[in-house]
Design a protein around this motif. Sequence first.
Motif, PDB file in Angstrom:
ATOM      1  N   ILE A  68       0.825  -1.213   0.000  1.00 19.96           N
ATOM      2  CA  ILE A  68       0.000   0.000   0.000  1.00 19.96           C
ATOM      3  C   ILE A  68       0.859   1.263   0.000  1.00 19.96           C
ATOM      4  O   ILE A  68       0.523   2.242  -0.661  1.00 19.96           O
ATOM      5  CB  ILE A  68      -0.997   0.014   1.187  1.00 19.96           C
ATOM      6  N   ASN A  93      -5.589   5.057   4.173  1.00 19.31           N
ATOM      7  CA  ASN A  93      -6.028   4.229   3.046  1.00 19.31           C
ATOM      8  C   ASN A  93      -6.767   5.049   2.001  1.00 19.31           C
ATOM      9  O   ASN A  93      -7.642   4.526   1.309  1.00 19.31           O
ATOM     10  CB  ASN A  93      -6.938   3.092   3.527  1.00 19.31           C
ATOM     11  N   THR A 116      -6.830  -2.838   1.105  1.00 19.51           N
ATOM     12  CA  THR A 116      -5.726  -3.729   1.462  1.00 19.51           C
ATOM     13  C   THR A 116      -6.125  -5.203   1.389  1.00 19.51           C
ATOM     14  O   THR A 116      -5.275  -6.056   1.182  1.00 19.51           O
ATOM     15  CB  THR A 116      -5.187  -3.402   2.872  1.00 19.51           C
ATOM     16  N   GLN A 119      -6.025  -5.862  -2.346  1.00 15.46           N
ATOM     17  CA  GLN A 119      -4.801  -5.339  -2.949  1.00 15.46           C
ATOM     18  C   GLN A 119      -5.096  -4.550  -4.225  1.00 15.46           C
ATOM     19  O   GLN A 119      -4.498  -4.769  -5.277  1.00 15.46           O
ATOM     20  CB  GLN A 119      -3.822  -6.482  -3.256  1.00 15.46           C
TER      21      GLN A 119
END
Length: 152
Positions: A68, A93, A116, A119
């Motif tokens: 990330i 995020n 996450t 992905q």
Amino acid sequence: MKKYLIGLSTLIFSILLVFVKKTKTESSPSSLEDKEVAIPKDSSTPNPSLAHSREKKQIEPLPFKGDIHRSKQIIQELLEQEIDVVSIYIEENYISAVFTSPNHRVKDDVEFLFDTVNQQIDYHSVSRIGYSDIGVNRKRYDAIREKYLANS
């Protein structure tokens, strides 16, 4: 007459003060919930593009490039290279940006949501005014996607 001019000056000053305060508040969000660039996920306008939506304008999410942190770094660098980006907001995020068209000064909001679990990076964009952006947001996404995928 003097009282009238003083009153008018005070009124004009007050209006300007409110305008400056509103502009400052909108351009410097204090939290994710308060920020101006948060895009409603259930927008009623027909022009939003959301990678994880089920709309006909569905677009592919971007795959992570490594982890990330690397993916966010690439997106941030790409946004910083864009000449029509007026602000970038980054969280753990999430990255959002405000684009302004050079000709009409119309603002478009863009969000990158870093998933996450899968992905991938979900992309969401919307014009702030009107019901159509004449494909500008889609073209912007395609250009970002191409540069992102070409980045190693």
